[in-house]
Design a protein around this motif. Structure first.
Motif, PDB file in Angstrom:
ATOM      1  N   ASN A 229     -31.212 -20.343 -11.722  1.00 40.18           N
ATOM      2  CA  ASN A 229     -30.120 -20.328 -12.693  1.00 40.18           C
ATOM      3  C   ASN A 229     -29.511 -18.946 -12.885  1.00 40.18           C
ATOM      4  OD1 ASN A 229     -30.304 -23.028 -13.130  1.00 40.18           O
ATOM      5  ND2 ASN A 229     -31.145 -22.907 -15.201  1.00 40.18           N
ATOM      6  N   SER A 230     -30.370 -17.933 -13.040  1.00 39.81           N
ATOM      7  CA  SER A 230     -29.827 -16.605 -13.326  1.00 39.81           C
ATOM      8  C   SER A 230     -28.984 -16.104 -12.154  1.00 39.81           C
ATOM      9  CB  SER A 230     -30.942 -15.612 -13.657  1.00 39.81           C
ATOM     10  OG  SER A 230     -31.791 -15.409 -12.551  1.00 39.81           O
ATOM     11  N   PHE A 231     -29.343 -16.491 -10.925  1.00 40.58           N
ATOM     12  CA  PHE A 231     -28.548 -16.095  -9.768  1.00 40.58           C
ATOM     13  C   PHE A 231     -27.223 -16.857  -9.729  1.00 40.58           C
ATOM     14  CE2 PHE A 231     -32.711 -14.615  -8.562  1.00 40.58           C
ATOM     15  CZ  PHE A 231     -32.444 -13.428  -7.880  1.00 40.58           C
ATOM     16  N   ALA A 232     -27.294 -18.173  -9.913  1.00 42.21           N
ATOM     17  CA  ALA A 232     -26.077 -18.990  -9.854  1.00 42.21           C
ATOM     18  C   ALA A 232     -25.102 -18.610 -10.958  1.00 42.21           C
ATOM     19  CB  ALA A 232     -26.433 -20.466  -9.956  1.00 42.21           C
ATOM     20  N   LEU A 233     -25.604 -18.403 -12.161  1.00 39.18           N
ATOM     21  CA  LEU A 233     -24.717 -18.102 -13.288  1.00 39.18           C
ATOM     22  C   LEU A 233     -24.152 -16.691 -13.206  1.00 39.18           C
ATOM     23  CD1 LEU A 233     -26.679 -19.827 -16.195  1.00 39.18           C
ATOM     24  CD2 LEU A 233     -24.795 -20.744 -14.821  1.00 39.18           C
ATOM     25  N   ILE A 243     -17.693  -8.632 -14.966  1.00 40.15           N
ATOM     26  CA  ILE A 243     -18.741  -7.749 -14.471  1.00 40.15           C
ATOM     27  C   ILE A 243     -20.044  -8.342 -14.992  1.00 40.15           C
ATOM     28  CG2 ILE A 243     -19.725  -5.432 -14.553  1.00 40.15           C
ATOM     29  CD1 ILE A 243     -16.867  -4.425 -15.173  1.00 40.15           C
ATOM     30  N   ALA A 244     -20.901  -8.799 -14.098  1.00 46.30           N
ATOM     31  CA  ALA A 244     -22.071  -9.578 -14.525  1.00 46.30           C
ATOM     32  C   ALA A 244     -23.363  -8.856 -14.194  1.00 46.30           C
ATOM     33  CB  ALA A 244     -22.061 -10.957 -13.876  1.00 46.30           C
ATOM     34  N   TYR A 245     -24.303  -8.946 -15.131  1.00 42.48           N
ATOM     35  CA  TYR A 245     -25.629  -8.361 -14.963  1.00 42.48           C
ATOM     36  C   TYR A 245     -26.674  -9.463 -15.079  1.00 42.48           C
ATOM     37  CZ  TYR A 245     -22.915  -4.232 -16.327  1.00 42.48           C
ATOM     38  OH  TYR A 245     -21.955  -3.249 -16.422  1.00 42.48           O
ATOM     39  N   ARG A 246     -27.544  -9.515 -14.098  1.00 46.37           N
ATOM     40  CA  ARG A 246     -28.620 -10.493 -14.128  1.00 46.37           C
ATOM     41  C   ARG A 246     -29.884  -9.851 -14.672  1.00 46.37           C
ATOM     42  NH1 ARG A 246     -32.900 -11.027 -10.901  1.00 46.37           N
ATOM     43  NH2 ARG A 246     -34.057 -12.978 -11.141  1.00 46.37           N
ATOM     44  N   VAL A 247     -30.404 -10.379 -15.777  1.00 42.70           N
ATOM     45  CA  VAL A 247     -31.649  -9.898 -16.346  1.00 42.70           C
ATOM     46  C   VAL A 247     -32.827 -10.580 -15.668  1.00 42.70           C
ATOM     47  CG1 VAL A 247     -33.024  -9.713 -18.449  1.00 42.70           C
ATOM     48  CG2 VAL A 247     -30.551  -9.371 -18.540  1.00 42.70           C
TER      49      VAL A 247
END
Length: 441
Positions: A229-233, A243-247
Motif C-alpha cells: 500500500n505505501s508504495f502504491a499510494l 511531492i510524496a514521501y513514503r514512511v
C-alpha cells in the motif's frame, strides 16, 4: 473525534464534504525548474518578441534576391563572400549587390540580405559541384571569403525566421492555471523569465499500518505479507502531481502510530494512512487519532483539529476517515487497508484533494460512457461498486478485470479504468452502457 458511524454517506456526499474543507495552497515564487509540475497563478506576457530579430533557419548563405533570381545549376550566380555570420554575432557584415555572407542556423540576418540559400544549393565555396555541408571554420577559415556559386534562386524571406514570428511582444505567453511541464518551462526561459509565481506541489506523506507488514525485499515470516500500500499510494500521489514521501509500515501500536504522525506533520501538506479504520480489535488508527489530544484530537473542527470516521455506501472502500490535525490543520485521509480498497479510495478522494490543493483545473478523473463487454453478475444493493476494467478507446468498450475482491492486486495492475455500477443496480448486462473512470489520463 467525531464519529459518523450512525450514518451511511454516499460517495458524492463524502467527496463534497472533504473538498469543501480544502483550499489551494498559498502561492510562492519558484525558480523555473523548481516550478515544474506546479500550477501558474499569474498571466505571463512576453516582454520582447520571440525571436527578437530576423534569423536564419538554415546553414547557408545570406543573399540579395535579385542576385540569385536567374541562378541555375548550369548557370550559377557567382557571389563574393564578405564574411561569416555565426549565431550570437553582434555586428554582422553588410551584404551588397553581388555579395553573400556565410550564415549559420539561428544567426541574425545581416543588413542588405533578403533571403538565405541553403548550403546544399551552392558549391560551398569550393568551386565544384553541389555541397553537402560547410567545412568547419576552425579547419577552413578561408571559407568566410572568396566566391560561392549559387545554383537556385530564392524568394524574399526564404529560410528566414521573422522577428516575432513565434510570439509578439506583449502577447500572452501562458495563462494563470497552466500546469508547467517541460515545454512551458522552455517557453518561460526563452522569454527571459527566471522565476514564476505558482501554487506549490503538495507534500504528501504516506504510511501503512499493520504489524503483519514486511518491507519488500525482506523475507516473509509466518502470517506476514509485504507492504504494498505505501508504495502504491506514494506512487499515486506523485502521479497526481504531489511531492510524496513514503514512511512505510507502522506496527499496530497506538503510541508508535501517534509518534510517527506527530513526527511527519512538519513536512506534510497531506497525510495518508492505510489500514486500521475498520471495526477490528487491532484497528489502531481510530484509537490513535482519538487519543492524540491537544491540537490533534478535538470534538470540534475549530478547536484545533478533528478526525471523522464514516461508513460509505461503496464497494470497495466502505470505511473511510478524514480530518484535519495539528496546529496547521493538515488534512489526514485514513484509508482502508485492503490494497484495492486503498487504491480506489485514493483515486476517489485523495487525488481530487491533491489537485484542489495544487489549484489545478482538472480536479477529477475523466469519466466516459462505455459499453460493458461482459456481464457483471452481482453488485451489492445500495452501494456504488467500482470494478477494475480495461478500457478500449477505439471500440468504446470496457471489460471487467478480475473479480470484486479487494485483495486482488494483479487485476488492479492490469486495469486502466474503474467501472462504476450505481447504487440502484445489482447487475449489469453485457452490452449495457456504464460510467467509466479512466485512470491513465
Amino acid at each position: 473525534m467525531s464519529q459518523g458511524a450512525d450514518r451511511v454517506w454516499s460517495v458524492t456526499e463524502h467527496l463534497d464534504s472533504v473538498l469543501g474543507r480544502l483550499a489551494p495552497l498559498d502561492p510562492i515564487e519558484l525558480q523555473l525548474l523548481d516550478a515544474q509540475g506546479c500550477v501558474l497563478v499569474e498571466d505571463v506576457t512576453v516582454p520582447v518578441a520571440l525571436p527578437p530579430f530576423e534569423n536564419s533557419s538554415m546553414d547557408g548563405y545570406a543573399v540579395r534576391v535579385a542576385d540569385v533570381a536567374a541562378a541555375t545549376g548550369e548557370h550559377p550566380a557567382v557571389l563574393d563572400v564578405v564574411g561569416d555570420v555565426a549565431a550570437g554575432a553582434q555586428e554582422p557584415p553588410s551584404v551588397g549587390p553581388g555579395q553573400a555572407a556565410r550564415i549559420m542556423t539561428g544567426a541574425p540576418l545581416p543588413p542588405g540580405a533578403e533571403a538565405v540559400v541553403p548550403v546544399e544549393w551552392t558549391d560551398g565555396g569550393t568551386g565544384g559541384g553541389p555541397a553537402t555541408a560547410m567545412a568547419a571554420h576552425s579547419f577552413d577559415p578561408a571559407g568566410a571569403s572568396g566566391e560561392v556559386r549559387v545554383h537556385r534562386g530564392a524568394e524574399p524571406g526564404q529560410f528566414v525566421r521573422a522577428r516575432g514570428s513565434d510570439v509578439a511582444a506583449g502577447e500572452l505567453a501562458l495563462a494563470a492555471g497552466t500546469v508547467l511541464g517541460p515545454p512551458q518551462i522552455g517557453l518561460l526561459a526563452a522569454i527571459g523569465r527566471a522565476s514564476v509565481t505558482v501554487r506549490p506541489r503538495p507534500r504528501v506523506v504516506v504510511l501503512s499500518t499493520g504489524s503483519e507488514l514486511v518491507q519488500p525485499g525482506d523475507p516473509l515470516r509466518p502470517g506476514s505479507i509485504h507492504d504494498s500500500n505505501s508504495f502504491a499510494l506514494t506512487a499515486a500521489a506523485r502521479a497526481a502531481g504531489a511531492i510524496a514521501y513514503r514512511v512505510g509500515a507502522v506496527a499496530d501500536e497506538v503510541e508508535t502510530l501517534r509518534a510517527t504522525i506527530e513526527d511527519q506533520l512538519i513536512r506534510a501538506d497531506v497525510l495518508v494512512t492505510s489500514g486500521g479504520v475498520s471495526v477490528g480489535a487491532y484497528d489502531v488508527v481510530k484509537e490513535a487519532l482519538s487519543t492524540l489530544g491537544g491540537s490533534f484530537g478535538a470534538d470540534a473542527e475549530d478547536s484545533g483539529g478533528y478526525v471523522e470516521f464514516r461508513t460509505l455506501a461503496m464497494q470497495p472502500g466502505k470505511p473511510q476517515g478524514f480530518g484535519r490535525i495539528g496546529p496547521d490543520h493538515i488534512p489526514l485521509f485514513a484509508l482502508p487497508g485492503n490494497p484495492v480498497s486503498a487504491y480506489v479510495s485514493f483515486e476517489l478522494f485523495v487525488r481530487p484533494a491533491i489537485r484542489t490543493l495544487m489549484g489545478a483545473k482538472d480536479v477529477h478523473r475523466t469519466v466516459v460512457r462505455a459499453v460493458c463487454g461482459s456481464a457483471v453478475e452481482h453488485s451489492p444493493a445500495g452501494r456504488r461498486q467500482y470494478l477494475r476494467g480495461q478500457y478500449d478507446r477505439t471500440t468504446g468498450t470496457v471489460t471487467p478485470v478480475g473479480g470484486a475482491g479487494s485483495h486482488l492486486v494483479k487485476a488492479l495492475a492490469h486495469a486502466d479504468a474503474l467501472i462504476v455500477v450505481p447504487e440502484a443496480e445489482t447487475s449489469v448486462a453485457a452490452g449495457a452502457e456504464v460510467d467509466v473512470l479512466v485512470l491513465d489520463e
